[in-house]
Write an enzyme that holds these catalytic residues in place. Structure first.
Site, PDB file in Angstrom:
ATOM      1  N   GLY A 178       0.822  -1.201   0.000  1.00 30.84           N
ATOM      2  CA  GLY A 178       0.000   0.000   0.000  1.00 30.84           C
ATOM      3  C   GLY A 178       0.855   1.250   0.000  1.00 30.84           C
ATOM      4  O   GLY A 178       2.091   1.183   0.060  1.00 30.84           O
ATOM      5  N   PRO A 179       0.239   2.415  -0.075  1.00 29.38           N
ATOM      6  CA  PRO A 179       0.982   3.679  -0.130  1.00 29.38           C
ATOM      7  C   PRO A 179       1.786   3.915   1.153  1.00 29.38           C
ATOM      8  O   PRO A 179       1.491   3.316   2.193  1.00 29.38           O
ATOM      9  CB  PRO A 179      -0.132   4.729  -0.290  1.00 29.38           C
ATOM     10  CG  PRO A 179      -1.334   3.977  -0.730  1.00 29.38           C
ATOM     11  CD  PRO A 179      -1.212   2.610  -0.153  1.00 29.38           C
ATOM     12  N   PRO A 180       2.777   4.791   1.095  1.00 27.21           N
ATOM     13  CA  PRO A 180       3.545   5.110   2.304  1.00 27.21           C
ATOM     14  C   PRO A 180       2.666   5.761   3.364  1.00 27.21           C
ATOM     15  O   PRO A 180       1.706   6.472   3.051  1.00 27.21           O
ATOM     16  CB  PRO A 180       4.606   6.103   1.796  1.00 27.21           C
ATOM     17  CG  PRO A 180       4.666   5.897   0.329  1.00 27.21           C
ATOM     18  CD  PRO A 180       3.299   5.477  -0.098  1.00 27.21           C
ATOM     19  N   LYS A 237       1.853   0.090   7.670  1.00 33.11           N
ATOM     20  CA  LYS A 237       2.262  -1.298   7.426  1.00 33.11           C
ATOM     21  C   LYS A 237       3.251  -1.782   8.494  1.00 33.11           C
ATOM     22  O   LYS A 237       3.088  -2.861   9.057  1.00 33.11           O
ATOM     23  CB  LYS A 237       2.877  -1.408   6.028  1.00 33.11           C
ATOM     24  CG  LYS A 237       1.915  -1.069   4.893  1.00 33.11           C
ATOM     25  CD  LYS A 237       2.533  -1.289   3.538  1.00 33.11           C
ATOM     26  CE  LYS A 237       3.625  -0.304   3.219  1.00 33.11           C
ATOM     27  NZ  LYS A 237       3.143   1.095   3.119  1.00 33.11           N
ATOM     28  N   THR A 238       4.269  -0.972   8.772  1.00 31.03           N
ATOM     29  CA  THR A 238       5.279  -1.382   9.750  1.00 31.03           C
ATOM     30  C   THR A 238       4.698  -1.442  11.156  1.00 31.03           C
ATOM     31  O   THR A 238       4.975  -2.378  11.911  1.00 31.03           O
ATOM     32  CB  THR A 238       6.467  -0.411   9.715  1.00 31.03           C
ATOM     33  OG1 THR A 238       6.994  -0.358   8.385  1.00 31.03           O
ATOM     34  CG2 THR A 238       7.557  -0.856  10.668  1.00 31.03           C
ATOM     35  N   SER A 256      -5.574   2.598 -17.520  1.00 32.43           N
ATOM     36  CA  SER A 256      -6.806   3.117 -16.920  1.00 32.43           C
ATOM     37  C   SER A 256      -7.153   4.543 -17.349  1.00 32.43           C
ATOM     38  O   SER A 256      -8.204   5.055 -16.972  1.00 32.43           O
ATOM     39  CB  SER A 256      -6.707   3.056 -15.385  1.00 32.43           C
ATOM     40  OG  SER A 256      -5.650   3.855 -14.915  1.00 32.43           O
ATOM     41  N   LYS A 276      -8.383   5.619  -5.794  1.00 31.19           N
ATOM     42  CA  LYS A 276      -8.787   6.626  -6.772  1.00 31.19           C
ATOM     43  C   LYS A 276     -10.002   7.411  -6.283  1.00 31.19           C
ATOM     44  O   LYS A 276     -10.093   8.629  -6.498  1.00 31.19           O
ATOM     45  CB  LYS A 276      -9.080   5.959  -8.116  1.00 31.19           C
ATOM     46  CG  LYS A 276      -7.821   5.374  -8.766  1.00 31.19           C
ATOM     47  CD  LYS A 276      -8.123   4.598 -10.032  1.00 31.19           C
ATOM     48  CE  LYS A 276      -6.849   4.039 -10.661  1.00 31.19           C
ATOM     49  NZ  LYS A 276      -7.106   3.255 -11.880  1.00 31.19           N
TER      50      LYS A 276
END
Length: 680
Positions: free
Chosen positions: A254-256, A260-261, A580, A623
């Site tokens: 996923g995006p920064p 996640k960490t 897209s 989006k």
């Protein structure tokens, strides 16, 4: 005539004594460490070399360090952990807001492990003495195990083919097939089943032989039933602990800034296991992971073995951060090392070049993180289960800021308990006017900026008693300056040949404009904006579709032969590719060629075929969040993504009308402005 031999210098005698003392201590450590047979043999072999090596030689210290590493590694040391889904849910909810799908997947994993732990376990007792079988069966059944019995190895193997056995307790001396033959057969055909050997002819040699052959434990007869119960429980607990590491390799993508960490750290806390994080960003040398061979000067183990030595256990939660940022050059391919590390079939015998003997990574729970999984090699991606971390909605960001970010920054800047508060409107102003991201890093950075300015203001007014302060939305520009991002999508007047598209990047969803112009020429199509091959082909397909239906749009057939068309994607310094943007290019070209202005508050995304069909795309949530941040009124999405759209939470679509389209002719009524009726 006889000559008396001169005495050895005291310094040499002293050095010899020190050397022998050091080797003796190391040998004692090796014997007490309980190393597995192959590691024990490697340590003794190295010690034999050291005994014949001068301590002043460089190889001596290399050998000492190698044996010290063998003794220090957690070959058989595991954390028991805590498989409690209720506790895990509480920790995940307390640490993170949102991410419901991620939490659900983790709780499903824990639920499966909990049921595995609570399931009744089957034990096979193999002994030619009926009294011994009966006594062991009685004690173990009373402890909650389901017991089966066999009088010899042949009967035991027949029973193994019919029943699912978790543990075997076998006598050593039996008719037809003794315990060692049974152990060899089990080790060959059922390697996952541990075996405890029991015998009345206990000796050091027989015990060593049994352990070398793969026995999990060795007990003498007459069996102490309390010791038997304790041993069975320990062996089965080790098996359950090992099973935890054999779960699917999770890859958080996923995006920064989406957590996640921190979720990986929360998993380790929930399981009560140690947490190891290794960043792989920019890693280019394979030896950093796998180590250097001891023949090189300054050789050392790889980071994986080093981190396990530092943690002291062989079953931590091991996070491989930024796995998509691994590089590759003449020094090797680190990604290929990951294939061995993350494959449960291979990591049982992971080979570090420095260690030079197999070390099992099978008990480790590996978690990888990546911003863009398309950069990962196919074989590596195939070994992992992807869990997508989507961007946060504005409401989620407000809740996270109020619950986590603001209290943390007030404390970090010495403003805790000073009566300073942020109103919800002020937080929303920071989010909308000063950040445009899927994650939270810039939001925390801006709130920290406000807190630092408040701290300076308080410090300059030390003589004045501090008063409670509530920051409102109108106060934010005084701290952060003019807003950096203006939501202009809904305010901009319609323009001919310019449409708004939605794209996905490593940082999440983004708004992108497609600009088109026509000029006299010879029918060329010009494409600019650092476009990839797929995007260029989408533009050519959209133009070909319009030319094939020129009459329907009221375009003269000779127009294309005398006109050059230029399609440009702004931000030319950023590479762009993907299918897209097909419907966005199509709408911009129709607007240009029919002289009909296109709405700027309508965003769209979808792949379009040469016949005008609209195909599904990915990154819907990201989006939509980008369209929401930009203030779009309507979003056009492929009809094929209907199920995904309906599964999204309401706040992702809040403030917008989501319209699903299946063909190119369905797009134009929502985008083009034709007279008064089109403004409604």
């Amino acid at each position: 005539m006889f000559f008396k031999k001169p005495p050895e210098p005291k310094e040499e005698i002293s050095e010899k004594v020190v050397e022998d003392s050091q080797l003796t201590k190391i040998r004692n450590r090796v014997e007490e460490a309980g190393l597995p047979p192959h590691a024990h043999d490697a340590a003794l072999k190295e010690l034999e070399k050291l005994e014949k090596t001068d301590a002043a030689v460089a190889e001596y210290s290399v050998g000492i360090n190698y044996v010290d590493l063998l003794v220090s590694l957690p070959w058989n040391i595991s954390s028991m952990g805590n498989l409690d889904p209720v506790r895990a849910r509480a920790i995940l909810e307390e640490r993170h807001c949102g991410l419901e799908q991620v939490k659900q997947r983790i709780l499903e994993f824990l639920a499966a492990k909990t049921l595995r732990q609570k399931a009744q376990q089957n034990i096979l007792i193999v002994d030619d003495e009926e009294i011994a079988r009966t006594n062991m069966e009685y004690v173990l059944t009373k402890d909650g195990y389901r017991c089966y019995s066999a009088a010899n190895g042949v009967a035991a193997l027949e029973l193994l083919d019919r029943e699912d056995i978790d543990l075997i307790v076998s006598d050593l001396k039996m008719e037809r097939m003794d315990g060692m033959e049974l152990l060899a057969s089990v080790h060959r055909n059922h390697p996952e089943i541990p075996v405890i050997m029991v015998t009345g002819f206990a000796s050091v040699n027989s015990a060593v032989e049994a352990m070398r052959s793969g026995a999990a434990y060795y007990l003498g007869k007459p069996v102490n039933l309390d010791e038997l119960k304790k041993t069975v429980r320990e062996v089965l607990d080790r098996t359950l602990t090992a099973d935890m590491g054999k779960s699917p390799i999770l890859c958080f993508t996923g995006p920064p800034g989406t957590g996640k960490t921190s979720v990986g750290r929360a998993i380790a806390e929930a399981l009560q296991l140690k947490f190891i994080r290794v960043s792989l960003a920019g890693l280019r040398d394979e030896a950093e992971l796998r180590g250097h061979r001891r023949t090189y000067v300054g050789a050392m183990p790889g980071r994986i073995i080093n981190e396990l030595k530092r943690s002291g256990v062989n079953n931590p939660v091991f996070m491989l951060d930024e796995i998509d940022k691994i590089g590759q050059d003449f020094r090797g391919d680190p990604a290929s090392v990951m294939l061995e590390v993350l494959d449960p079939e291979q990591n049982v015998k992971f080979m570090d070049h420095y260690l030079d003997i197999p070390f099992s990574l099978s008990r480790i729970m590996f978690i990888a993180t990546a911003n863009d999984v398309t950069k990962l090699p196919g074989p590596l991606l195939d070994r992992m289960e992807l869990i997508e971390f989507s961007g946060y909605t504005e409401k989620e960001k407000c809740r996270i800021a109020e619950k986590f970010i603001i209290p943390r920054q007030l404390k970090a800047n010495g403003l805790r308990n000073t009566g300073i508060e942020f109103s919800p409107e002020a937080v929303a102003r920071v989010i909308s006017g000063y950040t445009r991201e899927s994650g939270l890093r810039n939001l925390e950075r801006e709130i920290a900026n406000v807190c630092r300015k408040l701290a300076l203001s308080r410090l300059n007014q030390e003589d004045t008693p501090p008063q409670a302060t509530t920051l409102e939305a109108n106060d934010i520009p005084a701290f952060l300056g003019p807003r950096r991002f203006i939501r202009e999508g809904a305010q901009t007047t319609p323009r001919i040949g310019i449409t708004t598209g939605l794209v996905w990047s490593e940082s999440g969803g983004e708004i992108i404009n497609v600009e088109t112009v026509a000029m006299k020429g010879s029918g060329r199509l010009l494409l600019t904006g650092s476009l990839g091959d797929v995007l260029q082909e989408s533009a050519q397909a959209a133009l070909s579709l319009i030319r094939s239906q020129a009459g329907e749009y009221g375009i003269d057939d000779h127009y294309f032969a005398e006109t050059d068309i230029h399609i440009h994607f702004p931000a030319g310094g950023i590479a762009k590719d993907g299918p897209s943007a097909g419907i966005t290019i199509f709408a911009a070209l129709v607007s240009l060629l029919t002289k009909c202005p296109a709405r700027r508050d309508v965003a769209m995304t979808g792949e379009m075929t040469l016949s005008g069909r609209i195909l599904p795309i990915s990154g819907i949530r990201e989006k939509l969040l980008a369209a929401q941040r930009a203030g779009m009124q309507r979003v056009l999405l492929p009809l094929a993504n209907k199920e995904e759209v309906e599964s999204l939470p309401p706040d992702v679509r809040e403030g917008m009308t989501v319209t699903l389209v299946d063909a190119s002719d369905e797009i134009l009524p929502y985008v083009l402005v034709k007279g008064e009726s089109s403004d409604s």
